[in-house]
Each structure stands twice: as C-alpha cells, then as structure tokens.
Motif scaffolding. Sequence first.
Motif, mmCIF file in Angstrom:
data_model
loop_
_atom_site.group_PDB
_atom_site.id
_atom_site.type_symbol
_atom_site.label_atom_id
_atom_site.label_comp_id
_atom_site.label_asym_id
_atom_site.label_seq_id
_atom_site.Cartn_x
_atom_site.Cartn_y
_atom_site.Cartn_z
ATOM 1 N N THR A 14 0.363 -12.132 -25.365
ATOM 2 C CA THR A 14 -0.487 -12.607 -24.267
ATOM 3 C C THR A 14 -1.132 -13.935 -24.621
ATOM 4 O OG1 THR A 14 -0.962 -10.267 -23.774
ATOM 5 C CG2 THR A 14 -2.292 -11.921 -22.652
ATOM 6 N N ALA A 15 -1.551 -14.076 -25.883
ATOM 7 C CA ALA A 15 -2.153 -15.332 -26.319
ATOM 8 C C ALA A 15 -1.157 -16.485 -26.185
ATOM 9 C CB ALA A 15 -2.644 -15.217 -27.760
ATOM 10 N N LEU A 16 0.070 -16.270 -26.636
ATOM 11 C CA LEU A 16 1.071 -17.325 -26.554
ATOM 12 C C LEU A 16 1.446 -17.626 -25.107
ATOM 13 C CD1 LEU A 16 3.316 -16.336 -29.588
ATOM 14 C CD2 LEU A 16 1.820 -18.336 -29.398
ATOM 15 N N GLY A 95 -6.238 -11.446 -26.121
ATOM 16 C CA GLY A 95 -5.178 -12.434 -26.323
ATOM 17 C C GLY A 95 -5.230 -13.545 -25.298
ATOM 18 N N ALA A 96 -5.544 -13.217 -24.044
ATOM 19 C CA ALA A 96 -5.606 -14.227 -22.988
ATOM 20 C C ALA A 96 -6.676 -15.269 -23.285
ATOM 21 C CB ALA A 96 -5.862 -13.565 -21.640
ATOM 22 N N VAL A 97 -7.843 -14.814 -23.722
ATOM 23 C CA VAL A 97 -8.928 -15.748 -24.048
ATOM 24 C C VAL A 97 -8.558 -16.586 -25.267
ATOM 25 C CG1 VAL A 97 -11.334 -15.933 -24.775
ATOM 26 C CG2 VAL A 97 -10.695 -14.298 -22.993
ATOM 27 N N LEU A 98 -7.984 -15.945 -26.293
ATOM 28 C CA LEU A 98 -7.579 -16.684 -27.492
ATOM 29 C C LEU A 98 -6.504 -17.716 -27.162
ATOM 30 C CD1 LEU A 98 -7.456 -13.808 -30.147
ATOM 31 C CD2 LEU A 98 -9.239 -15.558 -29.849
ATOM 32 N N GLY A 99 -5.594 -17.360 -26.255
ATOM 33 C CA GLY A 99 -4.552 -18.302 -25.849
ATOM 34 C C GLY A 99 -5.125 -19.520 -25.149
ATOM 35 N N ALA A 100 -6.130 -19.304 -24.308
ATOM 36 C CA ALA A 100 -6.786 -20.432 -23.640
ATOM 37 C C ALA A 100 -7.446 -21.345 -24.669
ATOM 38 C CB ALA A 100 -7.813 -19.921 -22.638
ATOM 39 N N TRP A 101 -8.144 -20.741 -25.630
ATOM 40 C CA TRP A 101 -8.798 -21.535 -26.675
ATOM 41 C C TRP A 101 -7.775 -22.297 -27.516
ATOM 42 C CZ3 TRP A 101 -12.749 -17.312 -28.633
ATOM 43 C CH2 TRP A 101 -13.751 -17.159 -27.656
ATOM 44 N N LEU A 102 -6.630 -21.656 -27.801
ATOM 45 C CA LEU A 102 -5.577 -22.327 -28.566
ATOM 46 C C LEU A 102 -5.068 -23.554 -27.820
ATOM 47 C CD1 LEU A 102 -3.587 -22.451 -30.925
ATOM 48 C CD2 LEU A 102 -2.134 -20.814 -29.683
ATOM 49 N N ALA A 103 -4.844 -23.414 -26.521
ATOM 50 C CA ALA A 103 -4.398 -24.557 -25.729
ATOM 51 C C ALA A 103 -5.424 -25.686 -25.767
ATOM 52 C CB ALA A 103 -4.137 -24.122 -24.284
#
Length: 232
Positions: A14-16, A95-103
């Motif tokens: 989900t993060a990716l 994972g969704a929040v972490l993915g946004a932060w990664l972007a």
Amino acid sequence: MDLPRKLLAELLGTALLLAVVIGSGVMAERLSGGNMAVALLANTLATVGGLYVLIELFGPVSGAHFNPAVSAVMAWRGELPRTALPPYVVAQLTGAVLGAWLAHAMFDLPLLQVATRTRSGMGQWIAEGVATFGLLLVILRAPPARVAAMVAAYIGAAYWFTASTSFANPAAVVGRMVSDSFAGIAPASAPGFIVAELIGAAVALLVHPLLSPPRAAGREAASPPSSPARHV
C-alpha cells in the motif's frame, strides 16, 4: 496463516502504491506545463504499471489487497479470516500515509501536509461507487492468472471514465488526504468518498453470485474458500 508476514506485505504494498500515485502526480504536474490532460495521462500510466507489478509481487504473500474494501469483501466471503481484517486495515491505512510521506520526501516537499483539493458532489460519489463496484467485480470474477493485468487495466480506464478519477480505495483516500498535491483530496471530501466506495463494494458482492450459473454457484459454496492470493 502467517499474519505478520502478510501484514508487512500489505503495509509495503500500500505504501508503494500511494508513492506511485502521489509521486507520479507531482512529477506529472511539474512537467506538463499546466496541461491537466497530459498530467492525468502520465499519472494514469504510472499507476497502471505500478499496480500491476505490486499485485504480482505481493499477491502470493498477502493477496495484495492494498484496500480495506477488498479485504472486507474477502473476509465476508471467508477467503480472509475475519480476525485478520482489522490488522489488515490498520496495515493498509498506515502504509497509505507512509507512502504519501515517501513521495513527499522524494520530491523535497514538506512531509506533513493536508490536502486542499475539494472533491465533492453527487457525481463524484456516484463515480466512486461505480469505480469500486467495477474493481471488486473484476477481482471476484477474473481468472487467477489474469487478476493483476485486469485490475491494472480497469483502474487505468476508470481514471478516465469516472468523474472522481477512480480512487476506489479507502486507504488511498486516507493517503491522498495527507498530500496537498495533484492527487490530493481535502479531508472534508473524504467521508463521502469512503462511504461511496464501501457501497460500491457491497453491491459488487451482491451482484457477483447473480452472474454465476446456479450449478457453478453450488459448487463454489460446497468447495473450500480459495486462497486470497488470487485477489487484489
């Protein structure tokens, strides 16, 4: 059920996925010169490719749901233990929040953001219901070997034929809510999207058996549930 391994796959997947959606949106907006059609096309192509790869990669581990609506349907059907549903949803939302932060980190943007893009109205809500209905119907009815390709293709098409650009995923709504970018959604708009998505998923769950021949439906009921690895 090796739950910790599956939860890690759901969190990473989900993060990716959110990093792909949000990151490609940022890049598209920067390079498109203000042409929204070009930006949406670039965002679509990146999402289709990324989603296909992630489903193939994580499907054998956790089922590659990446989506609380999908996990809820699988739990209802007995293809995911109901005790696993809450941790699956927590892993997906995290994972969704972490993915946004990664972007954000990849594009040197502030990590902590709140989206300001309003997405509301009956047309948008109907679009999200339709998008999620179609997604779940594809997942439930696609041949196992074609799930990844068919889901990616459907989402790519739904980016363009739905007024909402097809979030079709409560976790994606949460991730986009914390990104004030091309792909963002204002917090005030999020509840309507999530409710519409859950309704769309429920309708797909009701329609799916109506499309199966009676004898096939009987055999499905008599056989043990299939592995969730065939589902997104």
